[in-house]
Structures are given as C-alpha cells and as structure tokens.
Design a protein around this motif. Sequence first.
Motif, PDB file in Angstrom:
ATOM      1  N   ASP A 179       0.864  -1.169   0.000  1.00  0.00           N
ATOM      2  CA  ASP A 179       0.000   0.000   0.000  1.00  0.00           C
ATOM      3  C   ASP A 179       0.906   1.227   0.000  1.00  0.00           C
ATOM      4  O   ASP A 179       1.581   1.510   0.985  1.00  0.00           O
ATOM      5  CB  ASP A 179      -0.888  -0.016   1.250  1.00  0.00           C
ATOM      6  N   ALA A 180       0.925   1.959  -1.129  1.00  0.00           N
ATOM      7  CA  ALA A 180       1.826   3.096  -1.274  1.00  0.00           C
ATOM      8  C   ALA A 180       1.163   4.411  -0.892  1.00  0.00           C
ATOM      9  O   ALA A 180       1.825   5.445  -0.852  1.00  0.00           O
ATOM     10  CB  ALA A 180       2.337   3.179  -2.706  1.00  0.00           C
ATOM     11  N   GLY A 181      -0.119   4.392  -0.616  1.00  0.00           N
ATOM     12  CA  GLY A 181      -0.840   5.604  -0.253  1.00  0.00           C
ATOM     13  C   GLY A 181      -2.321   5.297  -0.210  1.00  0.00           C
ATOM     14  O   GLY A 181      -2.744   4.167  -0.452  1.00  0.00           O
ATOM     15  N   PRO A 182      -3.132   6.301   0.078  1.00  0.00           N
ATOM     16  CA  PRO A 182      -4.577   6.072   0.135  1.00  0.00           C
ATOM     17  C   PRO A 182      -5.115   5.619  -1.225  1.00  0.00           C
ATOM     18  O   PRO A 182      -5.038   6.347  -2.206  1.00  0.00           O
ATOM     19  CB  PRO A 182      -5.151   7.426   0.520  1.00  0.00           C
ATOM     20  N   GLY A 183      -5.598   4.392  -1.289  1.00  0.00           N
ATOM     21  CA  GLY A 183      -6.175   3.856  -2.509  1.00  0.00           C
ATOM     22  C   GLY A 183      -5.170   3.389  -3.542  1.00  0.00           C
ATOM     23  O   GLY A 183      -5.544   3.075  -4.661  1.00  0.00           O
ATOM     24  N   VAL A 184      -3.880   3.359  -3.210  1.00  0.00           N
ATOM     25  CA  VAL A 184      -2.850   2.945  -4.162  1.00  0.00           C
ATOM     26  C   VAL A 184      -2.228   1.639  -3.676  1.00  0.00           C
ATOM     27  O   VAL A 184      -1.490   1.617  -2.695  1.00  0.00           O
ATOM     28  CB  VAL A 184      -1.748   4.026  -4.316  1.00  0.00           C
ATOM     29  N   GLU A 185      -2.555   0.542  -4.376  1.00  0.00           N
ATOM     30  CA  GLU A 185      -1.981  -0.757  -4.054  1.00  0.00           C
ATOM     31  C   GLU A 185      -1.143  -1.208  -5.242  1.00  0.00           C
ATOM     32  O   GLU A 185      -1.582  -1.136  -6.382  1.00  0.00           O
ATOM     33  CB  GLU A 185      -3.081  -1.773  -3.773  1.00  0.00           C
ATOM     34  N   LEU A 186       0.075  -1.635  -4.948  1.00  0.00           N
ATOM     35  CA  LEU A 186       0.998  -2.052  -6.002  1.00  0.00           C
ATOM     36  C   LEU A 186       1.465  -3.471  -5.748  1.00  0.00           C
ATOM     37  O   LEU A 186       1.663  -3.880  -4.611  1.00  0.00           O
ATOM     38  CB  LEU A 186       2.206  -1.108  -6.039  1.00  0.00           C
ATOM     39  N   LEU A 187       1.675  -4.210  -6.820  1.00  0.00           N
ATOM     40  CA  LEU A 187       2.147  -5.582  -6.734  1.00  0.00           C
ATOM     41  C   LEU A 187       3.607  -5.618  -7.181  1.00  0.00           C
ATOM     42  O   LEU A 187       3.941  -5.199  -8.288  1.00  0.00           O
ATOM     43  CB  LEU A 187       1.298  -6.500  -7.625  1.00  0.00           C
ATOM     44  N   PHE A 188       4.483  -6.097  -6.298  1.00  0.00           N
ATOM     45  CA  PHE A 188       5.914  -6.173  -6.582  1.00  0.00           C
ATOM     46  C   PHE A 188       6.384  -7.611  -6.472  1.00  0.00           C
ATOM     47  O   PHE A 188       5.816  -8.403  -5.716  1.00  0.00           O
ATOM     48  CB  PHE A 188       6.728  -5.342  -5.577  1.00  0.00           C
ATOM     49  N   ALA A 189       7.450  -7.929  -7.171  1.00  0.00           N
ATOM     50  CA  ALA A 189       8.142  -9.190  -6.955  1.00  0.00           C
ATOM     51  C   ALA A 189       8.885  -9.083  -5.624  1.00  0.00           C
ATOM     52  O   ALA A 189       9.309  -8.000  -5.226  1.00  0.00           O
ATOM     53  CB  ALA A 189       9.124  -9.465  -8.089  1.00  0.00           C
ATOM     54  N   LYS A 190       9.035 -10.194  -4.937  1.00  0.00           N
ATOM     55  CA  LYS A 190       9.741 -10.163  -3.649  1.00  0.00           C
ATOM     56  C   LYS A 190      11.167  -9.655  -3.813  1.00  0.00           C
ATOM     57  O   LYS A 190      11.704  -8.992  -2.928  1.00  0.00           O
ATOM     58  CB  LYS A 190       9.765 -11.564  -3.018  1.00  0.00           C
ATOM     59  N   ASN A 191      11.778  -9.952  -4.957  1.00  0.00           N
ATOM     60  CA  ASN A 191      13.150  -9.507  -5.200  1.00  0.00           C
ATOM     61  C   ASN A 191      13.260  -7.996  -5.322  1.00  0.00           C
ATOM     62  O   ASN A 191      14.354  -7.447  -5.234  1.00  0.00           O
ATOM     63  CB  ASN A 191      13.704 -10.155  -6.465  1.00  0.00           C
ATOM     64  N   ALA A 192      12.139  -7.308  -5.544  1.00  0.00           N
ATOM     65  CA  ALA A 192      12.156  -5.851  -5.691  1.00  0.00           C
ATOM     66  C   ALA A 192      12.150  -5.130  -4.350  1.00  0.00           C
ATOM     67  O   ALA A 192      12.260  -3.906  -4.307  1.00  0.00           O
ATOM     68  CB  ALA A 192      10.968  -5.390  -6.528  1.00  0.00           C
ATOM     69  N   ILE A 193      12.028  -5.860  -3.247  1.00  0.00           N
ATOM     70  CA  ILE A 193      12.050  -5.245  -1.917  1.00  0.00           C
ATOM     71  C   ILE A 193      13.504  -5.114  -1.493  1.00  0.00           C
ATOM     72  O   ILE A 193      14.231  -6.100  -1.357  1.00  0.00           O
ATOM     73  CB  ILE A 193      11.252  -6.088  -0.894  1.00  0.00           C
ATOM     74  N   GLY A 194      13.933  -3.874  -1.303  1.00  0.00           N
ATOM     75  CA  GLY A 194      15.324  -3.619  -0.951  1.00  0.00           C
ATOM     76  C   GLY A 194      15.603  -3.725   0.529  1.00  0.00           C
ATOM     77  O   GLY A 194      16.678  -4.155   0.933  1.00  0.00           O
ATOM     78  N   ALA A 195      14.629  -3.343   1.366  1.00  0.00           N
ATOM     79  CA  ALA A 195      14.848  -3.380   2.808  1.00  0.00           C
ATOM     80  C   ALA A 195      13.511  -3.425   3.525  1.00  0.00           C
ATOM     81  O   ALA A 195      12.546  -2.794   3.094  1.00  0.00           O
ATOM     82  CB  ALA A 195      15.631  -2.156   3.269  1.00  0.00           C
ATOM     83  N   VAL A 196      13.473  -4.172   4.608  1.00  0.00           N
ATOM     84  CA  VAL A 196      12.335  -4.177   5.506  1.00  0.00           C
ATOM     85  C   VAL A 196      12.719  -3.273   6.669  1.00  0.00           C
ATOM     86  O   VAL A 196      13.745  -3.483   7.317  1.00  0.00           O
ATOM     87  CB  VAL A 196      11.998  -5.601   5.995  1.00  0.00           C
ATOM     88  N   LEU A 197      11.918  -2.248   6.924  1.00  0.00           N
ATOM     89  CA  LEU A 197      12.251  -1.225   7.911  1.00  0.00           C
ATOM     90  C   LEU A 197      11.553  -1.506   9.236  1.00  0.00           C
ATOM     91  O   LEU A 197      10.471  -2.087   9.267  1.00  0.00           O
ATOM     92  CB  LEU A 197      11.828   0.146   7.392  1.00  0.00           C
ATOM     93  N   THR A 198      12.159  -1.029  10.317  1.00  0.00           N
ATOM     94  CA  THR A 198      11.493  -1.094  11.614  1.00  0.00           C
ATOM     95  C   THR A 198      10.379  -0.051  11.628  1.00  0.00           C
ATOM     96  O   THR A 198      10.361   0.871  10.806  1.00  0.00           O
ATOM     97  CB  THR A 198      12.478  -0.806  12.759  1.00  0.00           C
ATOM     98  N   ASP A 199       9.447  -0.192  12.565  1.00  0.00           N
ATOM     99  CA  ASP A 199       8.326   0.746  12.639  1.00  0.00           C
ATOM    100  C   ASP A 199       8.800   2.176  12.901  1.00  0.00           C
ATOM    101  O   ASP A 199       8.309   3.125  12.300  1.00  0.00           O
ATOM    102  CB  ASP A 199       7.340   0.321  13.728  1.00  0.00           C
ATOM    103  N   ASP A 200       9.779   2.341  13.808  1.00  0.00           N
ATOM    104  CA  ASP A 200      10.292   3.680  14.109  1.00  0.00           C
ATOM    105  C   ASP A 200      10.966   4.308  12.897  1.00  0.00           C
ATOM    106  O   ASP A 200      10.765   5.484  12.607  1.00  0.00           O
ATOM    107  CB  ASP A 200      11.291   3.617  15.275  1.00  0.00           C
TER     108      ASP A 200
END
Length: 165
Positions: free
Chosen positions: A64-85
């Motif tokens: 979810d990139a914003g209100p009403g914006v959902e995008l489908l990515f390949a798992k390999n396209a995720i560069g980093a998983v961030l902490t909540d803070d």
Amino acid sequence: MSLLTLLPFIVLIGAMFLMTRSAKKKQQQAVEMRNQMQPGSGVRTIGGMYATVKEVNEDTVLVDAGPGVELLFAKNAIGAVLTDDEYNRIVHGIEHDLKSDADLVPDDASSLTETGAPAADATADDKAVDLGKKDAADEPADDAPAGEAKTDEEPKKTDGDSEAK
C-alpha cells in the motif's frame, strides 16, 4: 609442472572462491529479510519507494503506497524491511523521542542569555572586545614612541635562520 607455475592459478581460484562465498552470504541474508516480511511492515523497494506491506505471497508482495494505491511487486524488488520507528521517521516525519518535553532546547539562544533587563540597557554597557589583534591605527597613543611599541609587539625578522625547527 612445478608448483611455481601453478601458484598464480591457485591464488586466482582462491580469490574467486572467497568472492563468491561473500556474495552468497549477502544473497542469503536478503532472502531471509524478505521471508520475514509480514503484513503491516514498512518496506523500501529497490527503486526507492516506501510503502506498507499489505499481503505477502510466494513470489510477490502487495504493498500500500498511499490512500487507494496498491501495487504488486516481486519479492526480489524489496530492498529493505524497515522497523516501525524508522518507517514512521522517514515517511511520516514522526520522531520517536525517548526524552521528555521538558528537555527541549529553544531554536534560538536568546532565551538562554536573557536576564531581567531590557535589551537596550544591555547594549549600552557593552564595550569592544579585545581579541589581541590590533592595527597600527587602532593602537592607543602611549607616552612611548610608536616605533618602540611596535618593536615590542612584533617579533624581529631574520634571514630565515631559525633555531625552532
């Protein structure tokens, strides 16, 4: 064939082994990071887009990139998983501060230097600060001649021979 002729090939094969080993470790860490994604996690794509994970599938991730914006990515396209803070600090500008509000420092130093007196009275009593550097025109006229005062303040010039090296 002697050992001396085989030595460059052995060194080359050893270097290639070490490089591929470190690359495999980095790839394994990236795969583990992507497998730990859960819905609600903040992520950064390899393109630099920040989003929240909505759904994780075997090879794809719905974000979810914003209100009403959902995008489908390949798992390999995720560069980093961030902490909540970290995600809140980057995306929403929310600083998670552990200090209390009493420790806030004002933006200007005027509140730190203020006394009870008005600012006009404080500037009337101020004198010029002597930083030790004076021009010949700024020197006060003493009883001694100007030539003698100047020789006392400035070091004598020499031909370049100096004892302090």
